[in-house]
Design a protein around this motif. Structure first.
Motif, PDB file in Angstrom:
ATOM      1  N   TRP A 199       0.933  -1.247  -0.037  1.00 11.02           N
ATOM      2  CA  TRP A 199       0.156   0.081   0.093  1.00 11.02           C
ATOM      3  C   TRP A 199       0.928   1.422  -0.051  1.00 11.02           C
ATOM      4  CZ3 TRP A 199      -5.356  -0.195   0.058  1.00 11.02           C
ATOM      5  CH2 TRP A 199      -5.999  -1.326   0.218  1.00 11.02           C
ATOM      6  N   SER A 218      -0.067 -11.997   2.153  1.00 10.09           N
ATOM      7  CA  SER A 218      -0.307 -12.469   0.822  1.00 10.09           C
ATOM      8  C   SER A 218      -0.540 -14.039   0.972  1.00 10.09           C
ATOM      9  CB  SER A 218       0.911 -12.009  -0.169  1.00 10.09           C
ATOM     10  OG  SER A 218       0.364 -12.671  -1.157  1.00 10.09           O
ATOM     11  N   TYR A 243      -8.501  -9.880  -4.485  1.00  5.04           N
ATOM     12  CA  TYR A 243      -8.192  -8.744  -5.418  1.00  5.04           C
ATOM     13  C   TYR A 243      -8.477  -8.876  -6.695  1.00  5.04           C
ATOM     14  CZ  TYR A 243      -5.829  -6.465  -1.361  1.00  5.04           C
ATOM     15  OH  TYR A 243      -5.520  -5.918   0.002  1.00  5.04           O
ATOM     16  N   LEU A 290     -12.153   0.113  -2.137  1.00  3.69           N
ATOM     17  CA  LEU A 290     -10.756   0.268  -1.727  1.00  3.69           C
ATOM     18  C   LEU A 290     -10.543   0.984  -0.296  1.00  3.69           C
ATOM     19  CD1 LEU A 290      -8.033  -0.289  -3.003  1.00  3.69           C
ATOM     20  CD2 LEU A 290      -7.892   1.848  -3.902  1.00  3.69           C
ATOM     21  N   THR A 333     -11.304  -1.422   2.461  1.00 10.63           N
ATOM     22  CA  THR A 333     -10.152  -2.396   2.450  1.00 10.63           C
ATOM     23  C   THR A 333      -9.056  -2.005   3.186  1.00 10.63           C
ATOM     24  OG1 THR A 333     -10.993  -3.551   0.458  1.00 10.63           O
ATOM     25  CG2 THR A 333      -8.780  -3.970   0.996  1.00 10.63           C
ATOM     26  N   TRP A 334      -8.574  -0.711   3.060  1.00 11.64           N
ATOM     27  CA  TRP A 334      -7.714  -0.191   3.672  1.00 11.64           C
ATOM     28  C   TRP A 334      -7.961   0.086   5.315  1.00 11.64           C
ATOM     29  CZ3 TRP A 334      -2.466   0.871   4.247  1.00 11.64           C
ATOM     30  CH2 TRP A 334      -2.188   1.890   4.824  1.00 11.64           C
ATOM     31  N   GLU A 356      -1.328  -6.946   1.975  1.00 10.04           N
ATOM     32  CA  GLU A 356      -0.749  -5.970   1.191  1.00 10.04           C
ATOM     33  C   GLU A 356      -1.436  -6.064  -0.252  1.00 10.04           C
ATOM     34  OE1 GLU A 356       1.222  -3.482   1.873  1.00 10.04           O
ATOM     35  OE2 GLU A 356       2.741  -3.972   3.677  1.00 10.04           O
ATOM     36  N   LEU A 357      -0.904  -5.258  -1.327  1.00  5.08           N
ATOM     37  CA  LEU A 357      -1.588  -5.571  -2.654  1.00  5.08           C
ATOM     38  C   LEU A 357      -0.816  -6.297  -3.555  1.00  5.08           C
ATOM     39  CD1 LEU A 357      -2.346  -1.313  -3.135  1.00  5.08           C
ATOM     40  CD2 LEU A 357      -3.752  -3.123  -1.970  1.00  5.08           C
ATOM     41  N   THR A 358      -1.320  -6.164  -4.888  1.00  4.57           N
ATOM     42  CA  THR A 358      -0.555  -6.985  -5.975  1.00  4.57           C
ATOM     43  C   THR A 358      -0.202  -6.039  -7.138  1.00  4.57           C
ATOM     44  OG1 THR A 358      -2.589  -7.437  -7.040  1.00  4.57           O
ATOM     45  CG2 THR A 358      -2.027  -8.902  -5.338  1.00  4.57           C
ATOM     46  N   PHE A 410      -2.469  -3.413  -9.091  1.00  8.95           N
ATOM     47  CA  PHE A 410      -3.346  -2.315  -8.773  1.00  8.95           C
ATOM     48  C   PHE A 410      -2.412  -1.137  -9.357  1.00  8.95           C
ATOM     49  CE2 PHE A 410      -5.080  -4.886  -5.603  1.00  8.95           C
ATOM     50  CZ  PHE A 410      -6.352  -4.036  -5.238  1.00  8.95           C
TER      51      PHE A 410
END
Length: 300
Positions: A163, A222, A230, A259, A262-263, A275-277, A280
């Protein structure tokens, strides 16, 4: 042979100029662990042998598969990737890599002899290139993922991106204001001091557990579930998410649709530190239901 959705047993043939794979078993779905087609299925297609030109090989990285360091991932100049798991174990993998380096025509190969990620990173001079702005932030993080063993060919080891922003409610963002950004010196689980104190207290209260079984975070940054959560709006992740949920979409309220929410969950929930992928930052289509999948409606 390992891909994002399937695994296939076979025989690997290495020559001076090419690499060949002859399948000897059925394709197995990584989510359901079932064969994709039965031998008596009239619609089943016979798998063909595959070939890769070693003149296009640029990088080779050691990989783990099923938590065992017995796989390799090969990268080619035409952007193809090949993930191979050696059932014979680490020695068989290392023997193959030594033969590849010493006996084959690989003019574009730039990987070092060692498959140890720390050694590969030290010899790459990657951080210095990033500091001098010769490569972008995205390229730097992507290369770190690759060197660390992350891969697009294994849903359990999918690349991780952090993020970056911490403000998902303002209509406009002042990028000169440091409060807009997430603190990258800490993992997600430590960003909220109140939650962190709760997690530490819970850790110390696990007196009945052996030391090796005590934990701080109850989830991971993850996992296959996080990746599919996601990316559910785009294939092949839609199909994989349905297979994970036993043939149906999950409850709409549990799907990824907000979003900001989710944060907030990643900051406050004691069981959410994801975390993200990379998508994004590269693929806005993951936020759109372009295929009109019946994802349902939330209660609100």
């Amino acid at each position: 042979l390992v891909t994002l959705q399937t695994t296939t047993d076979g025989i690997l043939l290495l020559t001076t100029h090419g690499l060949y794979f002859h399948p000897t078993g059925d394709e197995i779905n990584v989510m359901t662990k079932e064969m994709l087609s039965k031998p008596d299925d009239k619609n089943s297609k016979e798998q063909k042998d595959r070939r890769w030109r070693l003149s296009q090989l640029t990088e080779v990285h050691g990989r783990r598969y099923m938590l065992r360091a017995q796989a390799l991932e090969l990268f080619f100049a035409d952007s193809h990737e090949l993930f191979i798991n050696f059932n014979g174990g680490t020695k068989e993998r290392d023997k193959f890599y030594a033969k590849l380096r010493n006996s084959c025509k690989v003019p574009m190969l730039c990987s070092p002899k060692s498959l140890n990620p720390r050694t590969v990173f030290k010899r790459s001079n990657l951080t210095e290139q990033w500091r001098k702005r010769k490569i972008s932030n995205f390229d730097y993080l992507m290369q770190l993922n690759i060197m660390a063993g992350r891969t697009f060919n294994d849903i359990t080891q999918y690349p991780v991106f952090p993020w970056i922003l911490a403000d998902y409610t303002s209509k406009e963002l002042d990028l000169n204001d440091t409060r807009v950004f997430r603190d990258l010196t800490k993992p997600v689980g430590a960003l909220n001091p109140d939650r962190l104190s709760q997690l530490i207290e819970r850790y110390h209260n696990l007196d009945g557990f052996p030391e090796e079984e005590r934990f701080l975070y109850g989830s991971h940054y993850s996992s296959p579930g996080v990746v599919l959560h996601y990316l559910i709006r785009q294939e092949p992740f839609t199909t994989m998410a349905i297979e994970l949920q036993s043939g149906r979409f999950d409850c709409p309220d549990r799907l990824f649709f907000d979003l900001a929410a989710t944060w907030k969950s990643c900051l406050t929930s004691t069981s959410d530190v994801k975390e993200l992928t990379p998508e994004f930052f590269t693929c806005p289509e993951i936020l759109l239901n372009t295929c009109n999948f019946p994802l349902g409606e939330t209660q609100s």
